[in-house]
Write a protein that holds these residues in place. Sequence first.
Motif, mmCIF file in Angstrom:
data_model
loop_
_atom_site.group_PDB
_atom_site.id
_atom_site.type_symbol
_atom_site.label_atom_id
_atom_site.label_comp_id
_atom_site.label_asym_id
_atom_site.label_seq_id
_atom_site.Cartn_x
_atom_site.Cartn_y
_atom_site.Cartn_z
ATOM 1 N N GLU A 175 1.223 -1.404 -0.169
ATOM 2 C CA GLU A 175 0.473 0.073 -0.150
ATOM 3 C C GLU A 175 0.852 1.509 0.252
ATOM 4 N N PHE A 176 0.811 2.033 -1.516
ATOM 5 C CA PHE A 176 1.342 2.893 -1.011
ATOM 6 C C PHE A 176 1.779 4.757 -0.300
ATOM 7 N N THR A 177 0.291 4.373 0.188
ATOM 8 C CA THR A 177 0.745 5.326 0.995
ATOM 9 C C THR A 177 0.813 6.030 2.020
ATOM 10 N N ASN A 178 1.038 4.357 3.073
ATOM 11 C CA ASN A 178 1.340 4.569 4.374
ATOM 12 C C ASN A 178 2.983 3.471 4.383
ATOM 13 N N ALA A 179 3.695 2.833 3.118
ATOM 14 C CA ALA A 179 3.965 2.141 2.751
ATOM 15 C C ALA A 179 4.577 0.980 3.277
ATOM 16 N N THR A 180 3.067 0.571 3.612
ATOM 17 C CA THR A 180 3.370 -1.094 4.320
ATOM 18 C C THR A 180 2.397 -1.846 3.520
ATOM 19 N N GLU A 181 2.444 -3.141 3.954
ATOM 20 C CA GLU A 181 1.884 -4.690 3.852
ATOM 21 C C GLU A 181 0.401 -4.182 3.862
ATOM 22 N N PHE A 182 -0.201 -4.847 2.518
ATOM 23 C CA PHE A 182 -1.595 -4.901 2.716
ATOM 24 C C PHE A 182 -2.097 -6.138 2.273
ATOM 25 N N ARG A 183 -2.175 -6.797 3.239
ATOM 26 C CA ARG A 183 -2.851 -8.731 3.385
ATOM 27 C C ARG A 183 -4.325 -9.109 3.178
ATOM 28 N N PRO A 200 -15.330 -6.952 6.602
ATOM 29 C CA PRO A 200 -15.484 -8.394 6.129
ATOM 30 C C PRO A 200 -16.300 -8.440 5.260
ATOM 31 N N LYS A 201 -17.872 -7.978 4.830
ATOM 32 C CA LYS A 201 -18.686 -7.656 4.139
ATOM 33 C C LYS A 201 -18.795 -8.328 2.629
ATOM 34 N N ILE A 202 -17.231 -6.488 3.163
ATOM 35 C CA ILE A 202 -16.938 -6.122 1.598
ATOM 36 C C ILE A 202 -15.703 -7.421 0.973
ATOM 37 N N ALA A 203 -14.463 -7.669 2.220
ATOM 38 C CA ALA A 203 -13.496 -8.328 1.934
ATOM 39 C C ALA A 203 -14.663 -9.845 1.010
ATOM 40 N N GLN A 204 -15.585 -10.194 1.022
ATOM 41 C CA GLN A 204 -15.754 -11.333 0.728
ATOM 42 C C GLN A 204 -16.456 -11.347 -0.806
ATOM 43 N N GLN A 205 -16.671 -10.055 -1.450
ATOM 44 C CA GLN A 205 -16.709 -9.816 -2.519
ATOM 45 C C GLN A 205 -15.775 -9.214 -3.497
ATOM 46 N N ILE A 206 -14.422 -9.241 -2.649
ATOM 47 C CA ILE A 206 -13.174 -9.059 -3.418
ATOM 48 C C ILE A 206 -13.223 -10.629 -4.389
ATOM 49 N N LYS A 207 -12.833 -10.827 -5.296
ATOM 50 C CA LYS A 207 -12.334 -11.715 -6.322
ATOM 51 C C LYS A 207 -11.167 -11.993 -5.933
ATOM 52 N N LEU A 208 -10.677 -13.360 -6.192
ATOM 53 C CA LEU A 208 -9.359 -14.017 -6.191
ATOM 54 C C LEU A 208 -8.287 -12.927 -7.240
ATOM 55 N N SER A 209 -9.231 -12.793 -8.533
ATOM 56 C CA SER A 209 -8.447 -12.935 -9.712
ATOM 57 C C SER A 209 -7.631 -11.017 -9.101
ATOM 58 N N GLU A 210 -8.622 -10.378 -8.281
ATOM 59 C CA GLU A 210 -8.025 -9.323 -7.579
ATOM 60 C C GLU A 210 -7.007 -9.270 -6.937
ATOM 61 N N VAL A 211 -7.097 -10.124 -5.958
ATOM 62 C CA VAL A 211 -6.310 -10.758 -4.478
ATOM 63 C C VAL A 211 -4.202 -10.827 -6.344
ATOM 64 N N GLY A 252 -6.593 -5.934 5.193
ATOM 65 C CA GLY A 252 -5.740 -4.986 4.663
ATOM 66 C C GLY A 252 -4.628 -4.410 6.056
ATOM 67 N N ASN A 253 -4.498 -3.542 6.222
ATOM 68 C CA ASN A 253 -3.374 -3.302 7.049
ATOM 69 C C ASN A 253 -3.995 -2.856 7.931
ATOM 70 N N ILE A 254 -3.261 -1.851 9.529
ATOM 71 C CA ILE A 254 -3.171 -1.218 10.386
ATOM 72 C C ILE A 254 -4.062 -0.211 10.004
ATOM 73 N N PHE A 255 -3.618 0.576 9.043
ATOM 74 C CA PHE A 255 -4.139 1.907 8.998
ATOM 75 C C PHE A 255 -5.546 2.194 8.078
ATOM 76 N N TYR A 256 -6.039 0.675 7.486
ATOM 77 C CA TYR A 256 -7.020 0.329 6.856
ATOM 78 C C TYR A 256 -7.789 -0.707 7.228
ATOM 79 N N LYS A 257 -8.628 -1.080 7.866
ATOM 80 C CA LYS A 257 -9.186 -2.889 7.484
ATOM 81 C C LYS A 257 -10.034 -2.499 6.649
ATOM 82 N N ILE A 258 -10.167 -4.097 5.923
ATOM 83 C CA ILE A 258 -11.417 -4.123 4.931
ATOM 84 C C ILE A 258 -12.232 -4.476 5.800
#
Length: 517
Positions: free
Chosen positions: A140-148, A176-187, A168-174
Amino acid sequence: MTKIAISLSGGGFRAATFHLGTLSYLNRLKTSNGKPLLDYVNTVSTISGGTLTGLWFLWGKCKGMSNDDILSGLDKILKSSDVIGKASREFLNGDNLNHSLIREMIRIYDEEIFHNATLGDIMAKIDDISIDNFSANATEFTNATEFRFQVGKVIETAKGGFSQGVIGNIFYKIPPKIAQQIKLSEVFAASSCFPGGFEALFYPRDFNFSKDPINKEYVNSVKPLAIMDGGIVDNQGIEPVNLIRKRQNIDLFIISDAGCGKEDPYSFEENDTLSSISIHRLNIIQNIIIAGFASLLLFVPKGYWTGFVSAALIIFLIIRISIALSSRILLNKTTKNIPFTFNWKGLLHINFAKIRSLIGSRATSMIKLTDNVFMKHIRTLNYNTIYQDSQWMNRRIMNALYELCRGKSWGKHLTPDERKIMEPTEAVSNNSDIAASMGTTLWWSEKDRIIGKPAALIAAGQYNICWNLLEYIYRLRRDKTNTTEEHKLIEELQEQLEADWNKFKENPQFLADISKI
């Protein structure tokens, strides 16, 4: 029960194929109770190319597929897929309205590999499979850290509470209801869109769920986050495993590292081929051509040739005036803030050899900085978190692609007798050299296929993990510090490992056909 964590590093198809070999060999090893060692892997962390292997494996487990079917399925995809070729052809199609290559890649990944599967499909099955924790990692570019992109079981902590990995990460948490919709292709795309090859992927606007009206309020509430290849901050996938260890015990951490291990020194050769040409001299040539066409108008009879010469003259005049005006405007804009007197007209007299040197040396050094110096420094820092932590003592293995290449040092922790057993043969070193010569790409060139790089990489993953597990057992015989009864499961594999290593020394690719393992 013995708990094994594995991280699958980045490195394009080189990494995906090497890690496939590693997993296939862990599946071959049978423990004392008949289960494959692969079934004891309960934590998986992936980066870039390694995400393709890890995500496919996890998805297959969630679908109830056998290990054999999962691995042979990925083997077919890696050897026959033309994802990047198809994406490029369709992206460059005049009717294609997509402005982003990475978004086009997501569409192809979805059609060709993951078939519309989502993180929600994995979340629904995670409690039914042997894997407790999975993390596909981006940057994740804004905070220069991992986005999991993390999926895991709810774990009871040592203090009696319950914990589950953050998406997500400590700065931004996704949520669960949104994360469920994320496609594996997008991951996969988020974890593997490396700088220079692809654009950043913006969360959430570039994700498919953002188009659903039901998510409009959420999408509008999030300032877009630029996400790119996870290898930028951790190409070995170490940090997520360190975080998981705080919540759950890990008996052995296998770091599968598909780095090619090349150490070619940086150099830039100057070239004087274009030293006689400059913008000023090109302008003189253009002026001569314009004058020539103008003179021809005086002698050419009226008719067809007059129109031709007039058109050529007008074209050259437009080009000459356009270059002059655009050069002056550009140079004035770029030099007006320079804190010293600058004669922009002097640039017109610099020959192209010098310009090529000025641009080329900066471009190549910047590429070397980001692709080599920076990555190596980050790699060292991440490895230090493992090798300088006493809690990881006798609980870590580095399974590196380049370890058994010709000229590499190996076995420094072994006795002379053990070194005789473990010494790689010429055949093993040759295979490792071929495997390590594969570039960081998402395709196989015709040359790659001709010299057998896919099979060489699978074999390298197999015999490298065999070699490293055997070395690990030899070291445990001398020092069992920080081990428990759970490690006996691994020590009991010694006889199998020694037998297979002897076969690998004779024929490194004796297991490379995954469908026959």
